[in-house]
Design a protein around this motif. Structure first.
Motif, PDB file in Angstrom:
ATOM      1  N   PHE A 195       7.269 -24.096   1.020  1.00  8.98           N
ATOM      2  CA  PHE A 195       8.466 -23.724   1.781  1.00  8.98           C
ATOM      3  C   PHE A 195       8.805 -22.255   1.561  1.00  8.98           C
ATOM      4  O   PHE A 195       9.093 -21.511   2.509  1.00  8.98           O
ATOM      5  CB  PHE A 195       9.641 -24.606   1.360  1.00  8.98           C
ATOM      6  CG  PHE A 195      10.885 -24.417   2.183  1.00  8.98           C
ATOM      7  CD1 PHE A 195      11.041 -25.072   3.389  1.00  8.98           C
ATOM      8  CD2 PHE A 195      11.897 -23.572   1.740  1.00  8.98           C
ATOM      9  CE1 PHE A 195      12.188 -24.895   4.154  1.00  8.98           C
ATOM     10  CE2 PHE A 195      13.046 -23.391   2.490  1.00  8.98           C
ATOM     11  CZ  PHE A 195      13.202 -24.056   3.706  1.00  8.98           C
ATOM     12  N   GLY A 196       8.766 -21.824   0.296  1.00  9.62           N
ATOM     13  CA  GLY A 196       9.066 -20.427  -0.005  1.00  9.62           C
ATOM     14  C   GLY A 196       8.090 -19.484   0.664  1.00  9.62           C
ATOM     15  O   GLY A 196       8.489 -18.450   1.220  1.00  9.62           O
ATOM     16  N   ASN A 197       6.793 -19.832   0.635  1.00  7.98           N
ATOM     17  CA  ASN A 197       5.780 -18.983   1.255  1.00  7.98           C
ATOM     18  C   ASN A 197       5.965 -18.892   2.771  1.00  7.98           C
ATOM     19  O   ASN A 197       5.899 -17.806   3.357  1.00  7.98           O
ATOM     20  CB  ASN A 197       4.383 -19.521   0.940  1.00  7.98           C
ATOM     21  CG  ASN A 197       3.294 -18.748   1.652  1.00  7.98           C
ATOM     22  OD1 ASN A 197       2.957 -17.624   1.302  1.00  7.98           O
ATOM     23  ND2 ASN A 197       2.727 -19.345   2.688  1.00  7.98           N
ATOM     24  N   VAL A 198       6.191 -20.031   3.416  1.00  6.68           N
ATOM     25  CA  VAL A 198       6.328 -20.057   4.877  1.00  6.68           C
ATOM     26  C   VAL A 198       7.555 -19.261   5.312  1.00  6.68           C
ATOM     27  O   VAL A 198       7.486 -18.438   6.242  1.00  6.68           O
ATOM     28  CB  VAL A 198       6.419 -21.513   5.380  1.00  6.68           C
ATOM     29  CG1 VAL A 198       6.830 -21.562   6.843  1.00  6.68           C
ATOM     30  CG2 VAL A 198       5.084 -22.210   5.192  1.00  6.68           C
ATOM     31  N   VAL A 199       8.683 -19.499   4.663  1.00  2.66           N
ATOM     32  CA  VAL A 199       9.905 -18.808   5.048  1.00  2.66           C
ATOM     33  C   VAL A 199       9.795 -17.312   4.774  1.00  2.66           C
ATOM     34  O   VAL A 199      10.116 -16.478   5.631  1.00  2.66           O
ATOM     35  CB  VAL A 199      11.123 -19.402   4.300  1.00  2.66           C
ATOM     36  CG1 VAL A 199      12.373 -18.554   4.536  1.00  2.66           C
ATOM     37  CG2 VAL A 199      11.371 -20.836   4.764  1.00  2.66           C
ATOM     38  N   ALA A 200       9.320 -16.945   3.571  1.00  2.14           N
ATOM     39  CA  ALA A 200       9.266 -15.531   3.202  1.00  2.14           C
ATOM     40  C   ALA A 200       8.256 -14.753   4.037  1.00  2.14           C
ATOM     41  O   ALA A 200       8.525 -13.618   4.447  1.00  2.14           O
ATOM     42  CB  ALA A 200       8.926 -15.398   1.724  1.00  2.14           C
ATOM     43  N   LEU A 244      12.442 -36.290  10.007  1.00  2.00           N
ATOM     44  CA  LEU A 244      11.620 -35.113   9.732  1.00  2.00           C
ATOM     45  C   LEU A 244      10.139 -35.405   9.951  1.00  2.00           C
ATOM     46  O   LEU A 244       9.393 -34.584  10.494  1.00  2.00           O
ATOM     47  CB  LEU A 244      11.853 -34.643   8.292  1.00  2.00           C
ATOM     48  CG  LEU A 244      13.277 -34.173   7.950  1.00  2.00           C
ATOM     49  CD1 LEU A 244      13.382 -33.852   6.462  1.00  2.00           C
ATOM     50  CD2 LEU A 244      13.685 -32.964   8.771  1.00  2.00           C
ATOM     51  N   GLY A 245       9.708 -36.601   9.543  1.00  2.00           N
ATOM     52  CA  GLY A 245       8.300 -36.961   9.685  1.00  2.00           C
ATOM     53  C   GLY A 245       7.851 -37.050  11.129  1.00  2.00           C
ATOM     54  O   GLY A 245       6.766 -36.583  11.496  1.00  2.00           O
ATOM     55  N   LEU A 246       8.665 -37.640  11.988  1.00  2.00           N
ATOM     56  CA  LEU A 246       8.318 -37.748  13.402  1.00  2.00           C
ATOM     57  C   LEU A 246       8.164 -36.375  14.049  1.00  2.00           C
ATOM     58  O   LEU A 246       7.229 -36.128  14.813  1.00  2.00           O
ATOM     59  CB  LEU A 246       9.397 -38.550  14.142  1.00  2.00           C
ATOM     60  CG  LEU A 246       9.354 -40.069  13.947  1.00  2.00           C
ATOM     61  CD1 LEU A 246      10.597 -40.710  14.566  1.00  2.00           C
ATOM     62  CD2 LEU A 246       8.096 -40.657  14.564  1.00  2.00           C
ATOM     63  N   PHE A 247       9.057 -35.461  13.741  1.00  2.00           N
ATOM     64  CA  PHE A 247       9.020 -34.128  14.344  1.00  2.00           C
ATOM     65  C   PHE A 247       7.741 -33.387  13.984  1.00  2.00           C
ATOM     66  O   PHE A 247       7.042 -32.848  14.854  1.00  2.00           O
ATOM     67  CB  PHE A 247      10.247 -33.325  13.904  1.00  2.00           C
ATOM     68  CG  PHE A 247      10.235 -31.893  14.357  1.00  2.00           C
ATOM     69  CD1 PHE A 247      10.464 -31.567  15.686  1.00  2.00           C
ATOM     70  CD2 PHE A 247       9.969 -30.866  13.461  1.00  2.00           C
ATOM     71  CE1 PHE A 247      10.434 -30.251  16.114  1.00  2.00           C
ATOM     72  CE2 PHE A 247       9.947 -29.549  13.879  1.00  2.00           C
ATOM     73  CZ  PHE A 247      10.183 -29.240  15.206  1.00  2.00           C
ATOM     74  N   GLU A 248       7.387 -33.365  12.719  1.00  2.00           N
ATOM     75  CA  GLU A 248       6.222 -32.582  12.297  1.00  2.00           C
ATOM     76  C   GLU A 248       4.920 -33.141  12.864  1.00  2.00           C
ATOM     77  O   GLU A 248       4.020 -32.393  13.257  1.00  2.00           O
ATOM     78  CB  GLU A 248       6.143 -32.505  10.770  1.00  2.00           C
ATOM     79  CG  GLU A 248       5.930 -33.836  10.072  1.00  2.00           C
ATOM     80  CD  GLU A 248       5.922 -33.705   8.562  1.00  2.00           C
ATOM     81  OE1 GLU A 248       4.869 -33.342   8.011  1.00  2.00           O
ATOM     82  OE2 GLU A 248       6.964 -33.967   7.938  1.00  2.00           O
ATOM     83  N   ILE A 249       4.816 -34.479  12.948  1.00  2.00           N
ATOM     84  CA  ILE A 249       3.604 -35.094  13.477  1.00  2.00           C
ATOM     85  C   ILE A 249       3.430 -34.765  14.954  1.00  2.00           C
ATOM     86  O   ILE A 249       2.334 -34.406  15.411  1.00  2.00           O
ATOM     87  CB  ILE A 249       3.647 -36.620  13.259  1.00  2.00           C
ATOM     88  CG1 ILE A 249       3.520 -36.939  11.766  1.00  2.00           C
ATOM     89  CG2 ILE A 249       2.527 -37.306  14.040  1.00  2.00           C
ATOM     90  CD1 ILE A 249       3.806 -38.384  11.424  1.00  2.00           C
ATOM     91  N   LEU A 296       7.934 -23.513  16.772  1.00  4.84           N
ATOM     92  CA  LEU A 296       7.899 -24.955  16.525  1.00  4.84           C
ATOM     93  C   LEU A 296       7.004 -25.289  15.334  1.00  4.84           C
ATOM     94  O   LEU A 296       7.325 -26.171  14.525  1.00  4.84           O
ATOM     95  CB  LEU A 296       7.397 -25.688  17.770  1.00  4.84           C
ATOM     96  CG  LEU A 296       8.330 -25.714  18.982  1.00  4.84           C
ATOM     97  CD1 LEU A 296       7.631 -26.373  20.162  1.00  4.84           C
ATOM     98  CD2 LEU A 296       9.616 -26.459  18.634  1.00  4.84           C
ATOM     99  N   VAL A 297       5.881 -24.595  15.220  1.00  2.69           N
ATOM    100  CA  VAL A 297       4.978 -24.827  14.092  1.00  2.69           C
ATOM    101  C   VAL A 297       5.625 -24.387  12.789  1.00  2.69           C
ATOM    102  O   VAL A 297       5.535 -25.072  11.758  1.00  2.69           O
ATOM    103  CB  VAL A 297       3.634 -24.103  14.319  1.00  2.69           C
ATOM    104  CG1 VAL A 297       2.745 -24.206  13.080  1.00  2.69           C
ATOM    105  CG2 VAL A 297       2.933 -24.698  15.532  1.00  2.69           C
ATOM    106  N   PHE A 298       6.296 -23.246  12.819  1.00  2.00           N
ATOM    107  CA  PHE A 298       7.029 -22.785  11.634  1.00  2.00           C
ATOM    108  C   PHE A 298       8.041 -23.831  11.189  1.00  2.00           C
ATOM    109  O   PHE A 298       8.118 -24.197  10.005  1.00  2.00           O
ATOM    110  CB  PHE A 298       7.730 -21.460  11.928  1.00  2.00           C
ATOM    111  CG  PHE A 298       8.819 -21.117  10.949  1.00  2.00           C
ATOM    112  CD1 PHE A 298       8.505 -20.665   9.679  1.00  2.00           C
ATOM    113  CD2 PHE A 298      10.160 -21.265  11.291  1.00  2.00           C
ATOM    114  CE1 PHE A 298       9.506 -20.363   8.761  1.00  2.00           C
ATOM    115  CE2 PHE A 298      11.159 -20.968  10.387  1.00  2.00           C
ATOM    116  CZ  PHE A 298      10.836 -20.512   9.113  1.00  2.00           C
ATOM    117  N   LEU A 299       8.824 -24.350  12.146  1.00  2.97           N
ATOM    118  CA  LEU A 299       9.840 -25.344  11.813  1.00  2.97           C
ATOM    119  C   LEU A 299       9.191 -26.633  11.306  1.00  2.97           C
ATOM    120  O   LEU A 299       9.708 -27.278  10.385  1.00  2.97           O
ATOM    121  CB  LEU A 299      10.705 -25.645  13.038  1.00  2.97           C
ATOM    122  CG  LEU A 299      11.617 -24.507  13.514  1.00  2.97           C
ATOM    123  CD1 LEU A 299      12.308 -24.896  14.815  1.00  2.97           C
ATOM    124  CD2 LEU A 299      12.649 -24.165  12.438  1.00  2.97           C
ATOM    125  N   ALA A 300       8.051 -27.013  11.904  1.00  5.04           N
ATOM    126  CA  ALA A 300       7.374 -28.239  11.486  1.00  5.04           C
ATOM    127  C   ALA A 300       6.871 -28.135  10.051  1.00  5.04           C
ATOM    128  O   ALA A 300       7.009 -29.085   9.263  1.00  5.04           O
ATOM    129  CB  ALA A 300       6.213 -28.548  12.427  1.00  5.04           C
TER     130      ALA A 300
END
Length: 492
Positions: free
Chosen positions: A115-120, A164-169, A296-300
């Motif tokens: 999470f830290g890596n993706v956000v930063a 959360l699981g449904l969205f990412e899939i 969308l990929v970032f949020l997923a």
């Protein structure tokens, strides 16, 4: 003599199949696993990474069947350690619990690092903000979110996991289909062979097996339904179905997404994939295929990291609760919040462990290297536990009175499961017992010594318990749901 009041216990029959299923699914972190866990394996398997995924799927599906068969007989928050204690011996159950209590709490900090890596990295790319500052801030923020979800009980945390699981899939499945279509004539089934396993020092089968260490890491979590047995309705059926279905469904999802990335990027140069996109290769794929849809990929991925950390914290805190209840861990771990029925002391300890591990190792090695190190430690121990659980399934059904032995489900499946995991386990701990096993690089090479030290401490503790308080070891085989049913049953 005065006696202390018993623990109020966890919330009985609070959740159903949907919530238990998504406990396993979100613990596997489908999006984060695709974007980070699996692609670490490309450093070793290169363009044959889809074959590594298939290896992991087959092995994990075999152990999922064994876990499901044991869960049907032994519905307990103790999960793995109860299975091993009843199937093999209380001492083996202790060692399984000792290992699980060590690595399951490490899964959450793994996801805080992601999470830290993706956000930063996104803030740095879009706004020029400091990566070194914001990965720490984001990692701690993720830990706070997971702490809140865990504190307010299993209903809230599992409901959040479902959404959360449904969205990412859905997001990653849609992107995978887009990549396959755009790959056009580059689509090929050769990626399911060893021809593209060309990473330096890891050619052919050795690369596929080394890559499977990280594809197995992506699967870890399908078993996370087991520690929720005491909070699930009809746990004998619910846990069994959740474990098997989550492994199969998300395994097919991994095959789809890994295949899509490989053929789109190019299997002949896929060893370069982990470093592409400034270390965030799926973000680069999304920008190429979807343009502004990369958001969308970032949020997923960010969502997936939170969902996985939440699910792993659920599993870890229930395991600690169960071990505290029988005094294998300090008694405070047994404490349950009187209002929310969550194991609140365990939730607080999990929060502290998560923050310390993520920030300390992230600062020492940088987040992605720290992720690979901790992830390999987790994988090594979990693979060993999977092997033991397969064996426990076989022995339990052979010798337990009144339990029918099925030669396929309780004989062949566990034996094949054991055979499937041995090469990956030897690779993870650095034992080069066969020609097709290659040593992993530093700091991942520290995994063997770290795991060895932890189990050396556990063996000393085991000897002390066996001599001074053997009844604690015997308690590992208790199934508290059965006792609850007996206590609350209406006399006929």
């Amino acid at each position: 003599m005065a006696q202390s009041a018993p623990s109020a216990g966890l919330a009985r029959e609070a959740i159903g199949l949907r919530e238990v299923l998504f406990q396993s699914i979100t613990h596997m972190a489908p999006a984060a696993a695709v974007a980070f866990s699996i692609i670490v394996g490309a450093n070793f398997a290169a363009g044959a990474l889809p074959l590594s995924v298939l290896f992991a799927l087959v092995g994990c599906l075999l152990v999922a069947v064994s876990i499901g068969q044991l869960a049907k007989q032994l519905p307990s928050a103790g999960g793995f350690y109860t299975y091993a204690a009843r199937g093999l011996h209380p001492a083996v159950g202790f060692l399984v619990g000792w290992g699980y209590a060590f690595v399951e709490p490490l899964v959450a900090p793994l996801l805080y690092l992601i999470f830290g890596n993706v956000v930063a990295s996104t803030l740095q790319a879009e706004f020029g903000w400091s990566y070194d500052t914001w990965w720490v801030v984001a990692a701690v923020a993720a830990a706070v979110i997971v702490f809140v979800l865990g504190w307010f009980g299993v209903r809230l945390s599992t409901f959040a996991g479902t959404i959360l699981g449904l969205f990412e899939i859905l997001v990653f499945a849609a992107l995978a289909v887009t990549l396959i279509v755009k790959a056009g004539e580059a689509n090929t089934l050769r990626v399911f062979g060893t021809g593209f396993a060309t990473a330096e020092g890891f050619g052919g089968l050795s690369g596929v097996i080394a890559g499977s260490v990280y594809t197995i890491l992506a699967f870890i979590g399908f078993e996370a339904a087991a520690p929720l047995a005491e909070e699930a309705r009809d746990p004998r059926r619910t846990v069994r179905l959740a474990v098997v279905y989550s492994c199969l469904l998300i395994g097919l999802f991994y095959v789809l997404t890994t295949y899509a990335a490989t053929v789109f990027f190019g299997p002949e140069r896929f060893a370069e994939f982990p470093a592409s996109g400034d270390g965030n290769p799926w973000d680069a794929l999304a920008r190429t295929a979807w343009g502004a849809g990369w958001v969308l990929v970032f949020l997923a991925v960010a969502n997936s990291a939170i969902a996985n950390a939440n699910a792993s914290a659920n599993a870890a805190t229930r395991t600690w609760f169960a071990m505290g209840r029988i005094r294998l861990l300090p008694r405070p771990f047994e404490h349950v919040n009187p209002r929310w029925r969550s194991p609140d002391v365990a939730v607080v300890v999990q929060f502290v462990v998560g923050v310390v591990v993520a920030v300390w190792l992230g600062l020492r090695y940088e987040p992605l290297t720290a992720f690979a190190l901790v992830g390999t430690i987790v994988t090594a121990v979990i693979i060993a536990i999977y092997i033991v659980v397969n064996l426990a399934c076989l022995v339990f059904h052979l010798r337990e009175p009144g339990v029918r032995f099925n030669p396929l489900l309780h004989g062949l499946v566990p034996l094949l499961g054991i055979a499937a995991f041995v090469p990956a386990f030897l690779t993870a701990v650095g034992i080069q017992a066969f020609d097709f096993i290659s040593a992993l690089p530093y700091p991942i090479s520290l995994v063997g010594p770290v795991v060895g030290v932890w189990y050396a401490i556990g063996l000393v503790y085991l000897v002390v318990l066996a001599r001074r308080q053997p009844e604690r070891l015997r308690e590992m085989g208790r199934v508290f749901t059965e006792e609850h049913v007996a206590e609350t049953a209406t006399p006929v």
